[in-house]
Design a protein around this motif. Structure first.
Motif, PDB file in Angstrom:
ATOM      1  N   ALA A  48     -62.051  46.355 -55.254  1.00  0.00           N
ATOM      2  CA  ALA A  48     -63.281  46.419 -56.058  1.00  0.00           C
ATOM      3  C   ALA A  48     -63.038  45.757 -57.415  1.00  0.00           C
ATOM      4  O   ALA A  48     -62.357  46.318 -58.275  1.00  0.00           O
ATOM      5  CB  ALA A  48     -63.717  47.869 -56.243  1.00  0.00           C
ATOM      6  N   VAL A  49     -63.548  44.546 -57.567  1.00  0.00           N
ATOM      7  CA  VAL A  49     -63.471  43.814 -58.836  1.00  0.00           C
ATOM      8  C   VAL A  49     -64.807  43.114 -59.045  1.00  0.00           C
ATOM      9  O   VAL A  49     -65.536  42.833 -58.093  1.00  0.00           O
ATOM     10  CB  VAL A  49     -62.314  42.785 -58.855  1.00  0.00           C
ATOM     11  N   LYS A  50     -65.113  42.797 -60.276  1.00  0.00           N
ATOM     12  CA  LYS A  50     -66.418  42.212 -60.585  1.00  0.00           C
ATOM     13  C   LYS A  50     -66.504  40.729 -60.255  1.00  0.00           C
ATOM     14  O   LYS A  50     -67.591  40.206 -60.007  1.00  0.00           O
ATOM     15  CB  LYS A  50     -66.730  42.426 -62.066  1.00  0.00           C
ATOM     16  N   ASP A  51     -65.357  40.061 -60.225  1.00  0.00           N
ATOM     17  CA  ASP A  51     -65.318  38.618 -60.014  1.00  0.00           C
ATOM     18  C   ASP A  51     -65.333  38.314 -58.516  1.00  0.00           C
ATOM     19  O   ASP A  51     -64.347  38.553 -57.809  1.00  0.00           O
ATOM     20  CB  ASP A  51     -64.051  38.045 -60.667  1.00  0.00           C
TER      21      ASP A  51
ATOM     22  N   ALA B 290     -58.659  48.596 -57.507  1.00  0.00           N
ATOM     23  CA  ALA B 290     -59.886  48.328 -58.268  1.00  0.00           C
ATOM     24  C   ALA B 290     -59.596  48.200 -59.752  1.00  0.00           C
ATOM     25  O   ALA B 290     -58.609  48.726 -60.269  1.00  0.00           O
ATOM     26  CB  ALA B 290     -60.902  49.448 -58.035  1.00  0.00           C
ATOM     27  N   GLU B 291     -60.505  47.494 -60.449  1.00  0.00           N
ATOM     28  CA  GLU B 291     -60.445  47.422 -61.899  1.00  0.00           C
ATOM     29  C   GLU B 291     -60.711  48.813 -62.477  1.00  0.00           C
ATOM     30  O   GLU B 291     -61.399  49.637 -61.846  1.00  0.00           O
ATOM     31  CB  GLU B 291     -61.464  46.409 -62.406  1.00  0.00           C
ATOM     32  N   PRO B 292     -60.190  49.123 -63.680  1.00  0.00           N
ATOM     33  CA  PRO B 292     -60.249  50.493 -64.213  1.00  0.00           C
ATOM     34  C   PRO B 292     -61.640  51.109 -64.238  1.00  0.00           C
ATOM     35  O   PRO B 292     -61.831  52.247 -63.788  1.00  0.00           O
ATOM     36  CB  PRO B 292     -59.676  50.337 -65.627  1.00  0.00           C
TER      37      PRO B 292
ATOM     38  N   LEU C  96     -56.019  47.861 -60.968  1.00  0.00           N
ATOM     39  CA  LEU C  96     -55.694  46.471 -61.284  1.00  0.00           C
ATOM     40  C   LEU C  96     -55.957  46.256 -62.769  1.00  0.00           C
ATOM     41  O   LEU C  96     -57.115  46.301 -63.209  1.00  0.00           O
ATOM     42  CB  LEU C  96     -56.540  45.521 -60.432  1.00  0.00           C
ATOM     43  N   VAL C  97     -54.887  46.055 -63.544  1.00  0.00           N
ATOM     44  CA  VAL C  97     -54.991  46.069 -65.002  1.00  0.00           C
ATOM     45  C   VAL C  97     -54.622  44.706 -65.600  1.00  0.00           C
ATOM     46  O   VAL C  97     -53.949  43.894 -64.974  1.00  0.00           O
ATOM     47  CB  VAL C  97     -54.082  47.158 -65.606  1.00  0.00           C
TER      48      VAL C  97
END
Length: 383
Positions: free
Chosen positions: A9-12, A58-60, A78-79
Motif C-alpha cells: 500500500a503506497v500512494k505512488d 505500507a507507507e506509515p 516502508l519508510v
C-alpha cells in the motif's frame, strides 16, 4: 514452495507497478503473489471479500489506517528514514528492489519463526546452523567449495549467508563476477564495532547492510574496512560475529570461509561450528600439512579438538576419493563425495562460480549429504 500474498500500500501507482513487474520476472515470484493498493479502503475491501493477506508492506500513514481493521495481519512500514516508527518492523522504501524484496522476505520469515506459523524452525536458542570450510594450507579450493555449497543450499530454499573471515579476503573476485556487487559500503568492521559497543540491533543492521548475490541466491557481507581490523581480530570477536548473524533470525545457515592454519581463533570458530569440512588437494605437500596440522591440534587442544574432529569430514578436491583413504592418519571421517579436478580452472584465469557442471553436481551431492538427505535447515558454515 508455498506462495504468500503480499499487499503493498503506497500512494505512488508507478512504484507499485515497478515492484509487481519485478517480482513477476524474478525468483521472488516463486514466494510472493502481490496485490498493490494506492488507497487503504481498497485494501480493506480486498480482505473483506475473503482474499487472504499474509503480509502488508505500507507507507506509515496508510498503514495506520489499515491497522484499524487489519491489525491481525503482520506488517512492515516502508519508510524514508529508518527509526521513524519507534521500533516497529520497517524497511527503506526507496532502495534497490532486490534488497527491498529480500528484506520483506526475511522480515516475514523472522515473524513466522516467532509466531510458529508453520515455517521450518530451528532448535530453541540455536539460531542458524554453522558449517566451517577449513584447511592447513591455502590454494586447495576452500572458497570455491564454500560458495558452491551456499549456492546449493540456497537452491533448496534455505536462507543462506556466505561469510568470509580470511585474513586476505579475495572473495569479491568471485562474488562480483557477472554481478553488481559494490564494495564501498559498511561491512564486518562496522558490525564488529557495533558488537563491541554493546549494540543488540544486529538483525536491523544485517537487513540494511547485507548484499544479495543474484546467481547464488544468497546473502553475503562486505569485508573489513581496513586490514588492521582483521589482523587484530580476537577469537571471541570472531565468534561474536558468527553468533550475531546466527541469532538474527534472518538465516537457516551460515557458511564461513576460514583462513588456513590452526590458532586460537580457528579453534574458537571450529568449536562453534555444527559441521566442519577440511579440504585437501591431490598435492602431497598439502596432504602432509593437513595431517601435521590435525596431529598438532590433538596434542595442543586435547579433548576440545577431538570434539571438533568428531564433527568434521575431509573433502578431497581434485583427486579420487579412494586416494583420500590414505589420509586416515588425520583422524577424521572421509566425506562420501570427492570434488572433481576442473582443468580449465587451473589456467590462472578467473572463473565464475557454477561454470563447471561436474563440480556443481558434486557440490550439490555434498550439500545433500550435509543436509542428511532432507530439506530441513542443517547448514551454518564457517570456512
Amino acid at each position: 514452495m508455498k506462495r504468500y500474498q503480499l499487499a503493498i500500500a503506497v500512494k505512488d501507482k508507478e512504484y507499485t507497478r515497478r515492484i509487481a513487474d519485478y517480482i513477476r520476472g524474478s525468483s521472488f515470484g516463486e514466494r510472493w503473489q502481490v496485490s498493490a493498493f494506492t488507497h487503504p479502503n481498497a485494501c480493506k475491501q480486498f480482505a473483506k471479500q475473503g482474499y487472504a493477506i499474509d503480509l502488508i508492506a505500507a507507507e506509515p500513514d496508510l498503514l495506520r489506517e489499515l491497522q484499524s481493521e487489519l491489525s491481525h495481519i503482520p506488517s512492515i512500514t516502508l519508510v524514508a528514514r529508518l527509526g521513524e516508527t519507534g521500533g516497529q518492523p520497517e524497511l527503506l522504501q526507496y532502495q534497490a528492489l532486490p534488497l527491498l524484496l529480500q528484506g520483506i522476505t526475511d522480515h516475514f520469515e523472522a515473524m513466522s519463526h516467532k509466531s510458529g506459523r508453520g515455517l521450518s524452525m530451528h532448535p530453541a536458542g540455536k539460531g542458524a546452523m554453522v558449517l566451517t570450510v577449513h584447511s592447513a594450507s591455502g590454494g586447495v579450493g576452500k572458497t570455491t567449495l564454500a560458495l558452491h555449497l551456499v549456492g546449493a543450499a540456497s537452491a533448496r530454499g534455505l536462507r543462506m549467508l556466505y561469510l568470509n573471515l580470511e585474513r586476505w579476503n579475495t572473495s569479491e573476485l568471485w562474488l562480483q563476477f557477472g554481478g553488481d556487487a559494490i564494495w564501498d559500503g559498511e561491512g564486518l568492521s562496522e558490525l564488529l564495532y557495533a558488537i563491541k559497543a554493546g549494540s543488540k540491533s544486529y538483525a536491523a543492521w544485517l537487513a540494511q547492510h547485507r548484499k544479495f548475490h543474484p546467481q547464488l541466491k544468497c546473502d553475503y557481507l562486505l569485508g573489513f574496512r581496513n586490514q588492521e581490523d582483521r589482523a587484530s581480530l580476537l577469537p571471541a570477536d570472531a565468534a561474536a560475529i558468527v553468533d550475531s548473524i546466527a541469532q538474527s533470525g534472518h538465516y537457516d545457515g551460515i557458511v564461513v570461509d576460514m583462513d588456513d592454519g590452526l590458532d586460537e581463533l580457528h579453534i574458537e570458530l571450529l568449536m562453534r561450528a555444527d559441521r566442519n569440512l577440511w579440504v585437501v588437494s591431490g598435492d602431497q605437500s598439502a596432504q602432509t600439512k593437513q595431517s601435521l596440522m590435525l596431529r598438532y591440534g590433538g596434542q595442543k587442544f586435547g579433548e576440545a579438538f577431538r570434539g571438533i574432529s568428531a564433527r568434521s569430514e575431509v573433502v578431497c578436491n581434485g583427486m579420487n576419493a579412494e586416494i583420500g583413504n590414505s589420509l586416515s592418519a588425520m583422524e577424521a571421517s572421509l566425506a562420501p563425495v570427492a570434488l572433481p579436478l576442473v582443468r580449465e580452472w587451473r589456467q590462472g584465469e578467473l572463473h565464475p562460480v557454477g561454470s563447471s557442471s561436474s563440480y556443481r553436481a558434486a557440490a550439490d551431492r555434498l550439500c545433500t549429504h550435509l543436509l542428511g538427505g532432507s530439506e530441513e535447515p542443517r547448514i551454518h558454515a564457517v570456512g
